[in-house]
Design an enzyme around this catalytic site. Structure first.
Site, PDB file in Angstrom:
ATOM      1  N   LYS A  95       3.121  -4.794   2.316  1.00  0.00           N
ATOM      2  CA  LYS A  95       2.775  -5.303   3.653  1.00  0.00           C
ATOM      3  C   LYS A  95       2.749  -6.829   3.791  1.00  0.00           C
ATOM      4  O   LYS A  95       3.419  -7.398   4.644  1.00  0.00           O
ATOM      5  CB  LYS A  95       1.399  -4.783   4.033  1.00  0.00           C
ATOM      6  CG  LYS A  95       1.328  -3.268   4.139  1.00  0.00           C
ATOM      7  CD  LYS A  95      -0.081  -2.838   4.391  1.00  0.00           C
ATOM      8  CE  LYS A  95      -0.245  -1.340   4.462  1.00  0.00           C
ATOM      9  NZ  LYS A  95       0.222  -0.731   5.709  1.00  0.00           N
ATOM     10  N   GLU A 114      -5.919   0.555  -5.957  1.00  0.00           N
ATOM     11  CA  GLU A 114      -6.010  -0.607  -5.056  1.00  0.00           C
ATOM     12  C   GLU A 114      -7.263  -1.390  -5.478  1.00  0.00           C
ATOM     13  O   GLU A 114      -8.320  -0.774  -5.668  1.00  0.00           O
ATOM     14  CB  GLU A 114      -6.223  -0.160  -3.610  1.00  0.00           C
ATOM     15  CG  GLU A 114      -5.120   0.658  -2.997  1.00  0.00           C
ATOM     16  CD  GLU A 114      -5.649   1.500  -1.829  1.00  0.00           C
ATOM     17  OE1 GLU A 114      -5.884   0.951  -0.752  1.00  0.00           O
ATOM     18  OE2 GLU A 114      -5.821   2.716  -2.013  1.00  0.00           O
ATOM     19  N   ARG A 124     -11.682  -1.311   9.681  1.00  0.00           N
ATOM     20  CA  ARG A 124     -11.022  -2.200   8.719  1.00  0.00           C
ATOM     21  C   ARG A 124     -10.647  -3.452   9.494  1.00  0.00           C
ATOM     22  O   ARG A 124      -9.762  -3.414  10.351  1.00  0.00           O
ATOM     23  CB  ARG A 124      -9.772  -1.537   8.154  1.00  0.00           C
ATOM     24  CG  ARG A 124     -10.089  -0.257   7.424  1.00  0.00           C
ATOM     25  CD  ARG A 124      -8.871   0.266   6.709  1.00  0.00           C
ATOM     26  NE  ARG A 124      -7.810   0.669   7.613  1.00  0.00           N
ATOM     27  CZ  ARG A 124      -6.574   0.956   7.220  1.00  0.00           C
ATOM     28  NH1 ARG A 124      -6.256   0.835   5.953  1.00  0.00           N
ATOM     29  NH2 ARG A 124      -5.667   1.361   8.070  1.00  0.00           N
ATOM     30  N   GLN A 161      -2.257  -4.480   0.515  1.00  0.00           N
ATOM     31  CA  GLN A 161      -3.073  -5.113   1.557  1.00  0.00           C
ATOM     32  C   GLN A 161      -3.843  -6.324   1.060  1.00  0.00           C
ATOM     33  O   GLN A 161      -4.270  -7.153   1.844  1.00  0.00           O
ATOM     34  CB  GLN A 161      -4.070  -4.087   2.117  1.00  0.00           C
ATOM     35  CG  GLN A 161      -3.387  -2.918   2.782  1.00  0.00           C
ATOM     36  CD  GLN A 161      -4.299  -2.181   3.745  1.00  0.00           C
ATOM     37  OE1 GLN A 161      -5.340  -2.674   4.151  1.00  0.00           O
ATOM     38  NE2 GLN A 161      -3.894  -0.983   4.126  1.00  0.00           N
ATOM     39  N   TRP A 199      -4.691   5.425  -0.934  1.00  0.00           N
ATOM     40  CA  TRP A 199      -3.485   5.596  -0.090  1.00  0.00           C
ATOM     41  C   TRP A 199      -2.387   4.740  -0.705  1.00  0.00           C
ATOM     42  O   TRP A 199      -2.485   3.517  -0.747  1.00  0.00           O
ATOM     43  CB  TRP A 199      -3.756   5.141   1.351  1.00  0.00           C
ATOM     44  CG  TRP A 199      -2.580   5.392   2.257  1.00  0.00           C
ATOM     45  CD1 TRP A 199      -1.320   4.850   2.161  1.00  0.00           C
ATOM     46  CD2 TRP A 199      -2.542   6.262   3.399  1.00  0.00           C
ATOM     47  NE1 TRP A 199      -0.508   5.331   3.165  1.00  0.00           N
ATOM     48  CE2 TRP A 199      -1.222   6.199   3.948  1.00  0.00           C
ATOM     49  CE3 TRP A 199      -3.476   7.093   4.012  1.00  0.00           C
ATOM     50  CZ2 TRP A 199      -0.835   6.919   5.077  1.00  0.00           C
ATOM     51  CZ3 TRP A 199      -3.079   7.801   5.139  1.00  0.00           C
ATOM     52  CH2 TRP A 199      -1.782   7.720   5.662  1.00  0.00           C
ATOM     53  N   ASP A 214      -1.902  -1.679  -6.895  1.00  0.00           N
ATOM     54  CA  ASP A 214      -1.207  -1.677  -5.606  1.00  0.00           C
ATOM     55  C   ASP A 214      -1.927  -2.686  -4.707  1.00  0.00           C
ATOM     56  O   ASP A 214      -3.010  -2.414  -4.188  1.00  0.00           O
ATOM     57  CB  ASP A 214      -1.272  -0.253  -5.037  1.00  0.00           C
ATOM     58  CG  ASP A 214      -0.681  -0.157  -3.625  1.00  0.00           C
ATOM     59  OD1 ASP A 214      -0.342  -1.195  -3.039  1.00  0.00           O
ATOM     60  OD2 ASP A 214      -0.581   0.985  -3.119  1.00  0.00           O
TER      61      ASP A 214
HETATM   62  C1  LIG Z   1      -2.624   0.212  -0.442  1.00  0.00           C
HETATM   63  C2  LIG Z   1      -1.394   0.778   0.192  1.00  0.00           C
HETATM   64  N1  LIG Z   1      -0.357   1.096  -0.572  1.00  0.00           N
HETATM   65  C3  LIG Z   1       0.777   1.594  -0.060  1.00  0.00           C
HETATM   66  C4  LIG Z   1       0.897   1.821   1.284  1.00  0.00           C
HETATM   67  C5  LIG Z   1       2.161   2.411   1.835  1.00  0.00           C
HETATM   68  O1  LIG Z   1       2.944   1.435   2.379  1.00  0.00           O
HETATM   69  P1  LIG Z   1       4.130   1.835   3.382  1.00  0.00           P
HETATM   70  O2  LIG Z   1       3.490   2.466   4.565  1.00  0.00           O
HETATM   71  O3  LIG Z   1       4.785   0.521   3.661  1.00  0.00           O
HETATM   72  O4  LIG Z   1       5.014   2.755   2.637  1.00  0.00           O
HETATM   73  C6  LIG Z   1      -0.156   1.506   2.139  1.00  0.00           C
HETATM   74  C7  LIG Z   1      -0.034   1.739   3.594  1.00  0.00           C
HETATM   75  O5  LIG Z   1      -0.958   1.699   4.342  1.00  0.00           O
HETATM   76  C8  LIG Z   1      -1.334   0.976   1.576  1.00  0.00           C
HETATM   77  O6  LIG Z   1      -2.383   0.667   2.346  1.00  0.00           O
END
Ligand SMILES: Cc1ncc(COP(=O)(O)O)c(C=O)c1O
Length: 432
Positions: free
Chosen positions: A272, A210, A406, A246, A138, A243
């Protein structure tokens, strides 16, 4: 009447709000402080999701509130071509906590935006357009980020960007290669890249990953995986984008999750956790990549790029994390939480697995331990019961997986709050 059911709230909510993600939680939240949110009945609900996995310093942190208030009265927003001190200072502060050569930053608002910028950088610098991601990823809801996101609903929105490819994320509990006692993630990764090579038309630009797939069900890349992934990228002239929306800023017990592996990405995105609940994200890369992109006329011009107010917040967040030795605290708190979750697993056969790192932990709900069949209905019942009992929990459902909680309380969570959350979860599982 239960004040959370007040028709004066819900009637206009139903009449005037777009439902962007199923139904809304059946509570009206009035305010929040520390690890708790408070509903219209004045009930304290322990927040084990840090809002949307973001409020790492808890809610309404006094120093953040003070920083916002001062910045709002002094300098909040500027013409996008102008710079201010907080932006330069935040870039310096990130350079100080990141390994070389990750030393050049730009600041945006959301995680999706930070990934858009990263993907645009990678495309421009490599000249390619193909982006590979995990099939449980995601990265956000906007164009390129959504094209590289496979945990979310893709059906119904037309074609993804051309050159969007996915590989399986390693999942030790449900391994695609080998068996649960000997998950052969290396064979899985090598085979996946053979398939990528078959599909590529020669324009591979980047892999976006991630370090712990969160919406993918808290899948922690095994030690060694990132190094092997980077090797595959280098062999093909692709950039590695990590990324850490989190996983960054002490969430996993180190400042950045990639530190465990000693493998730095070519481009790092933060979101975040950087604003601790306020909208701030960053795209960070090396001088070599930034210079190459600038020479080619890199453009990512947005209304809120490098705005001073969120930069003041980011600076304060980093200052607090370093001052309060948060990484060490998370290691201790994470061990306590994980120990408690493992004890819950011993008591309840529907808990199939506990996994994750630091204060980003997953607990998977299954029908039974032998079949490992998903039990989504039970997961939903547990979530509802937790809320009834005063604990906010978040469960993700993916195909071929059980519901995965989670669990990510604020990093400032106390031992007593961890124990309280565990006892509520235990009771909810027993009665749901
Ligand atoms: C790993 C990761 N990257 C990017 C995003 C997207 O972030 P945003 O919702 O602030 O655009 C999320 C959102 O949950 C995420 O978990």
């Amino acid at each position: 009447m239960n004040a959370n059911l007040d028709p004066a709230f819900w009637d206009p909510a139903r009449a005037h709000l777009v439902r962007y993600g199923g139904s809304f939680a059946p509570v009206i939240i009035e305010h929040a402080k520390g690890s708790y949110i408070y509903d219209a009945e004045g009930r304290a609900i322990l927040d084990f999701t840090s809002g949307q996995m973001s409020a790492i310093l808890g809610h309404s942190h006094p120093e953040i509130a003070e920083a916002v208030s001062q910045a709002a009265g002094k300098l909040a927003h500027l013409f996008s071509g102008m710079l201010s001190w907080p932006v330069v200072q935040l870039a310096e502060a990130l350079d100080a906590i990141l390994p070389a050569p990750l030393s050049r930053s730009m600041f945006l608002s959301t995680g999706a935006e930070s990934n858009e910028a990263a993907i645009r950088l990678a495309k421009l610098v490599t000249g390619g357009h193909e982006i590979v991601a995990f099939a449980q990823s995601w990265h956000g809801m906007t164009g390129a980020a959504a094209s590289a996101s496979y945990a979310l609903v893709r059906k119904g929105y037309g074609p993804a960007q051309p050159g969007s490819f996915a590989i399986q994320a390693p999942n030790a509990y449900r391994p695609a290669f080998g068996d649960p006692d000997r998950h052969d993630w290396k064979a899985e990764l090598d085979y996946s890249f053979e398939l990528i090579d078959r599909q590529s038309t020669g324009g591979l630009a980047a892999f976006i990953a991630e370090p712990i797939l969160s919406s993918g069900g808290i899948l922690d890349l095994p030690p060694g995986y990132l190094a092997a992934l980077k090797g595959h990228c280098e062999k093909r002239g692709m950039l590695l984008i990590l990324d850490e929306a989190q996983t960054s800023l002490c969430r996993t017990g180190t400042m950045f999750a990639f530190e465990r592996d000693g493998v730095a990405p070519d481009i790092l995105t933060l979101s975040k956790t950087l604003g601790a609940g306020l909208p701030l994200s960053a795209t960070i890369t090396s001088p070599a990549i930034e210079d190459a992109a600038h020479e080619k006329g890199f453009l990512f011009y947005t209304t809120h790029v490098n705005d001073p107010l969120p930069a003041v917040v980011g600076l304060k967040v980093i200052e607090i994390l370093l001052r309060d030795a948060m990484a060490e605290r998370v290691q201790v708190a994470g061990a306590r939480l994980e120990g408690g979750l493992r004890a819950i697993m011993q008591r309840h056969a529907c808990v199939g697995d506990v996994r994750g790192r630091g204060l980003l932990l997953g607990l998977e709900i299954v029908k039974d331990r032998e079949s490992r069949d998903p039990d989504h209905q039970r997961g939903d019942r547990i979530t509802a019961k937790c809320l009834d009992l005063g604990l906010s929990m978040n469960i993700v459902r993916l195909p071929a997986m059980g519901g995965v909680f989670r669990i990510a309380p604020p990093l400032t969570v106390s031992d007593e709050e961890i124990d309280l959350g565990l006892s509520i979860l235990d009771e909810a599982i027993a009665t749901a």
